[in-house]
Structure formats: C-alpha cells, structure tokens
Design an enzyme around this catalytic site. Structure first.
Site, PDB file in Angstrom:
ATOM      1  NE  ARG A   1       7.724  -2.228   6.218  1.00 57.95           N
ATOM      2  CZ  ARG A   1       6.418  -2.166   6.363  1.00 57.95           C
ATOM      3  NH1 ARG A   1       5.682  -1.615   5.423  1.00 57.95           N
ATOM      4  NH2 ARG A   1       5.840  -2.663   7.429  1.00 57.95           N
TER       5      ARG A   1
ATOM      6  CE  LYS B   1      -1.986  -1.215   3.922  1.00 57.18           C
ATOM      7  NZ  LYS B   1      -1.277  -2.476   4.212  1.00 57.18           N
TER       8      LYS B   1
ATOM      9  NE  ARG C   1       5.974  -0.158  10.300  1.00 51.43           N
ATOM     10  CZ  ARG C   1       4.877  -0.293   9.553  1.00 51.43           C
ATOM     11  NH1 ARG C   1       4.813   0.293   8.364  1.00 51.43           N
ATOM     12  NH2 ARG C   1       3.856  -0.976   9.991  1.00 51.43           N
TER      13      ARG C   1
ATOM     14  NE  ARG D   1      -4.664  -1.252  10.057  1.00 51.74           N
ATOM     15  CZ  ARG D   1      -3.564  -0.796   9.444  1.00 51.74           C
ATOM     16  NH1 ARG D   1      -3.566   0.365   8.861  1.00 51.74           N
ATOM     17  NH2 ARG D   1      -2.489  -1.520   9.425  1.00 51.74           N
TER      18      ARG D   1
HETATM   19  P1  AP5 Z   1       4.874  -1.595   1.841  1.00 48.02           P
HETATM   20  O1  AP5 Z   1       4.519  -0.818   0.641  1.00 48.02           O
HETATM   21  O2  AP5 Z   1       5.634  -0.910   2.924  1.00 48.02           O
HETATM   22  O3  AP5 Z   1       3.580  -2.360   2.423  1.00 48.02           O
HETATM   23  P2  AP5 Z   1       2.300  -1.791   3.166  1.00 48.02           P
HETATM   24  O4  AP5 Z   1       1.102  -2.475   2.586  1.00 48.02           O
HETATM   25  O5  AP5 Z   1       2.304  -0.294   3.185  1.00 48.02           O
HETATM   26  O6  AP5 Z   1       2.572  -2.412   4.612  1.00 48.02           O
HETATM   27  P3  AP5 Z   1       2.481  -1.795   6.068  1.00 48.02           P
HETATM   28  O7  AP5 Z   1       3.199  -2.785   6.961  1.00 48.02           O
HETATM   29  O8  AP5 Z   1       2.951  -0.379   6.132  1.00 48.02           O
HETATM   30  O9  AP5 Z   1       0.974  -1.868   6.335  1.00 48.02           O
HETATM   31  P4  AP5 Z   1       0.287  -1.889   7.659  1.00 48.02           P
HETATM   32  O10 AP5 Z   1      -1.107  -1.672   7.212  1.00 48.02           O
HETATM   33  O11 AP5 Z   1       0.507  -3.091   8.496  1.00 48.02           O
HETATM   34  O12 AP5 Z   1       0.996  -0.716   8.509  1.00 48.02           O
HETATM   35  P5  AP5 Z   1       0.543   0.761   8.905  1.00 48.02           P
HETATM   36  O13 AP5 Z   1       1.742   1.610   8.901  1.00 48.02           O
HETATM   37  O14 AP5 Z   1      -0.654   1.183   8.129  1.00 48.02           O
HETATM   38  O15 AP5 Z   1       5.710  -2.883   1.345  1.00 48.02           O
HETATM   39  C1  AP5 Z   1       6.238  -3.831   2.276  1.00 48.02           C
HETATM   40  C2  AP5 Z   1       7.583  -4.381   1.744  1.00 48.02           C
HETATM   41  O16 AP5 Z   1       7.324  -5.128   0.553  1.00 48.02           O
HETATM   42  C3  AP5 Z   1       8.589  -3.285   1.358  1.00 48.02           C
HETATM   43  O17 AP5 Z   1       9.863  -3.697   1.707  1.00 48.02           O
HETATM   44  C4  AP5 Z   1       8.438  -3.158  -0.188  1.00 48.02           C
HETATM   45  O18 AP5 Z   1       9.656  -2.754  -0.816  1.00 48.02           O
HETATM   46  C5  AP5 Z   1       8.036  -4.573  -0.575  1.00 48.02           C
HETATM   47  N1  AP5 Z   1       7.114  -4.602  -1.715  1.00 48.02           N
HETATM   48  C6  AP5 Z   1       6.038  -3.780  -1.923  1.00 48.02           C
HETATM   49  N2  AP5 Z   1       5.416  -4.143  -3.066  1.00 48.02           N
HETATM   50  C7  AP5 Z   1       6.097  -5.214  -3.579  1.00 48.02           C
HETATM   51  C8  AP5 Z   1       5.930  -6.024  -4.751  1.00 48.02           C
HETATM   52  N3  AP5 Z   1       4.926  -5.819  -5.600  1.00 48.02           N
HETATM   53  N4  AP5 Z   1       6.823  -7.028  -4.946  1.00 48.02           N
HETATM   54  C9  AP5 Z   1       7.843  -7.271  -4.069  1.00 48.02           C
HETATM   55  N5  AP5 Z   1       8.045  -6.512  -2.952  1.00 48.02           N
HETATM   56  C10 AP5 Z   1       7.183  -5.512  -2.704  1.00 48.02           C
HETATM   57  O19 AP5 Z   1       0.029   0.530  10.408  1.00 48.02           O
HETATM   58  C11 AP5 Z   1       0.940   0.258  11.468  1.00 48.02           C
HETATM   59  C12 AP5 Z   1       0.171   0.193  12.786  1.00 48.02           C
HETATM   60  O20 AP5 Z   1      -0.448   1.489  13.047  1.00 48.02           O
HETATM   61  C13 AP5 Z   1      -1.012  -0.786  12.837  1.00 48.02           C
HETATM   62  O21 AP5 Z   1      -0.594  -2.098  13.182  1.00 48.02           O
HETATM   63  C14 AP5 Z   1      -1.883  -0.142  13.938  1.00 48.02           C
HETATM   64  O22 AP5 Z   1      -1.346  -0.378  15.221  1.00 48.02           O
HETATM   65  C15 AP5 Z   1      -1.744   1.346  13.639  1.00 48.02           C
HETATM   66  N6  AP5 Z   1      -2.752   1.836  12.675  1.00 48.02           N
HETATM   67  C16 AP5 Z   1      -2.503   2.406  11.455  1.00 48.02           C
HETATM   68  N7  AP5 Z   1      -3.646   2.752  10.845  1.00 48.02           N
HETATM   69  C17 AP5 Z   1      -4.650   2.391  11.678  1.00 48.02           C
HETATM   70  C18 AP5 Z   1      -6.070   2.462  11.588  1.00 48.02           C
HETATM   71  N8  AP5 Z   1      -6.675   2.982  10.496  1.00 48.02           N
HETATM   72  N9  AP5 Z   1      -6.793   1.989  12.640  1.00 48.02           N
HETATM   73  C19 AP5 Z   1      -6.206   1.478  13.739  1.00 48.02           C
HETATM   74  N10 AP5 Z   1      -4.856   1.367  13.894  1.00 48.02           N
HETATM   75  C20 AP5 Z   1      -4.083   1.815  12.860  1.00 48.02           C
END
Ligand code: AP5
Length: 219
Positions: free
Chosen positions: A127, A14, A161, A88
């Site tokens: 990552r 994402k 992270r 979410r």
């Molecule tokens: P990346 O693009 O970083 O993946 P992502 O989908 O953004 O993954 P996240 O881990 O950031 O998502 P998340 O939803 O768990 O975390 P968030 O920060 O929102 O890609 C990942 C890796 O894969 C990278 O190394 C990249 O290079 C590689 N890659 C990407 N595409 C690829 C491809 N096509 N092929 C090969 N490799 C690829 O949330 C973190 C925490 O915040 C949550 O756990 C929660 O505690 C809190 N939080 C955030 N939002 C909310 C909400 N709305 N409600 C409640 N709690 C929340």
C-alpha cells in the site's frame, strides 16, 4: 442520512471503501487512524505521545480516540458519518453509542469487511497513499497511472506508513483479534451487523455496501 461503521482487520479495505462513500454519497469519513497521523504530522503533544505506539502496531488508549471522535461529532453531519477504524474496543463501542444517543442520532449499519488473513500482508506491504488528498493505492492491484504521481490530484507526495511492515502487521492482527473482533458479536447482538466479501474487487465490494445502505435507508 446514515451513520455506519466499517469494521475489519488492517488492510480489509475500510479506508478505500470510506473514500468511495464520501465521493458517492456525501457521507463524512471519520478515520481515527488518519486523525492520529495528522496529530503526529502537526507535532501536537498527543501526536508525539502516540507515535511509537502506532508504529509498533498497538492500540492507542480509548481515552484519546474517544476524545477525538467526540470532538468531531459535536458539529454533526448532513450526509452521515462513516466510522473507519473506530470503534476498536468494547469500551469505544459503548462510548460511541452514548455519543450518538446524546446527539439524537443512531447507527444504521455496521459493515464487516471480511477478508482472509492470507491476503492482508500483501495488501499492507504494497500500500501507498497520497499525502495530499489521501487516495489509497497498491503496488500491484491499484498502481498510479503515471509512476510517482497521484491520479486523483497530481501530487508527487506518495507515502508509505511506518506501520505497514510484516512485523507491525502481526501486532496489529493480534490487537484486532483480541480487542476488535469481539465487536462482531456485540453488533450482531444489537441487530446492526452486515457482512461483505472483502476479497472481491474494489467496485464489487462498493456495490455490496451500497446495497446494504439502500436497504437500511428504505427500511
Ligand atoms: P485500505 O483501504 O487502506 O485498508 P484499511 O482497512 O483502511 O487498512 P488500514 O491499515 O488503514 O487499517 P487499520 O485499521 O490497521 O489502520 P488505521 O489507520 O485505522 O486498503 C489496504 C490496501 O489494500 C490498499 O493498498 C488498497 O488499495 C488495497 N485494497 C483495498 N481493497 C481491496 C480489494 N477489494 N481488493 C484488492 N485490494 C484492495 O490505524 C492505524 C493505527 O492507529 C492503529 O494500529 C492504532 O495504533 C491507531 N488507531 C487507529 N484507530 C484507533 C482506535 N480506534 N483505537 C486505538 N488505536 C487506534
């Protein structure tokens, strides 16, 4: 102008795709994960409150994240918003619908980036990101050109992270299946859902998303 949601489990890509859309189309990325991490770094009361929850991989309360998004939507965006990691929960999805309606706008597409669970642990544990510009890398599939230096901005502040461990990933996946995956049905029912193959290479995923946006923009 388009407003879109990128939906998918942790590591689906994402953030990677949101950054490409920001560069290519002048859209604005709204990542609740990035906002919460920024609150932690700046040491706000809210940041302190959510730190342990995030590190365990659990969800922060709806009230906090809806508040963050509501604040950012107030100023609008000329290029449209990319909601990355929000909504979410069903309560967050309802709140987003209301907020967009109040600002006289709507959702154009909800794009589910579909990835086999087996790929996620490698993506998450490999990552790292640039602490200065936010560029996303991976040890194996997307390393920096020069070790320890961000290709995009030259910073040496490359970070991992605390929730990018196999153990926290299990909790994050549980939260995804329990609270977030029902949104697939929610947006399918609303007629807004599109699916892309997130196992394809990054440029191919980007091309699939671009085709959806071009179609949504012309219809
Ligand atoms: P990346 O693009 O970083 O993946 P992502 O989908 O953004 O993954 P996240 O881990 O950031 O998502 P998340 O939803 O768990 O975390 P968030 O920060 O929102 O890609 C990942 C890796 O894969 C990278 O190394 C990249 O290079 C590689 N890659 C990407 N595409 C690829 C491809 N096509 N092929 C090969 N490799 C690829 O949330 C973190 C925490 O915040 C949550 O756990 C929660 O505690 C809190 N939080 C955030 N939002 C909310 C909400 N709305 N409600 C409640 N709690 C929340």
């Amino acid at each position: 102008m388009s407003n879109i949601i990128l939906l998918g489990p942790p590591g689906a890509g994402k953030g990677t795709q949101a950054r490409l859309l920001t560069e290519g189309r002048g859209m604005e990325q709204l990542s609740t994960g990035d906002m919460l991490r920024a609150a932690r770094t700046s040491g706000t009361e809210m940041g302190k409150k959510v730190a342990a929850v995030m590190d365990r991989g659990e969800l922060v309360t709806d009230e906090i994240v809806i508040g963050l998004i509501a604040e950012r939507l107030r100023d609008g965006s000329t290029g449209g918003f990319i909601f990355d990691g929000f909504p979410r929960t069903l309560a967050q999805a309802d709140a987003l619908g209301e907020l967009l309606k109040r600002s006289g706008t709507d959702l154009d597409a909800v794009i589910e980036i579909r990835v086999d669970d087996k790929a996620l642990e490698d993506r998450i544990t490999g990552r790292f990101t640039c602490g200065n510009c936010g560029e996303v890398y991976h040890d194996r599939t997307k390393p920096t050109d020069k070790a320890g230096i961000c290709d995009a901005c030259g910073s040496t502040d490359l970070r991992r992270r605390p929730d990018d461990t196999a153990e926290a990933l299990r909790t994050r996946m549980l939260a995804y299946y329990r609270d977030t995956s029902p949104l697939i049905g929610y947006y399918y029912h609303a007629g807004d859902l599109f699916v892309v193959d997130g196992l394809a290479e990054i440029p191919k995923v980007a091309a699939s998303i671009a085709a959806i946006l071009d179609q949504a923009g012309s219809s």
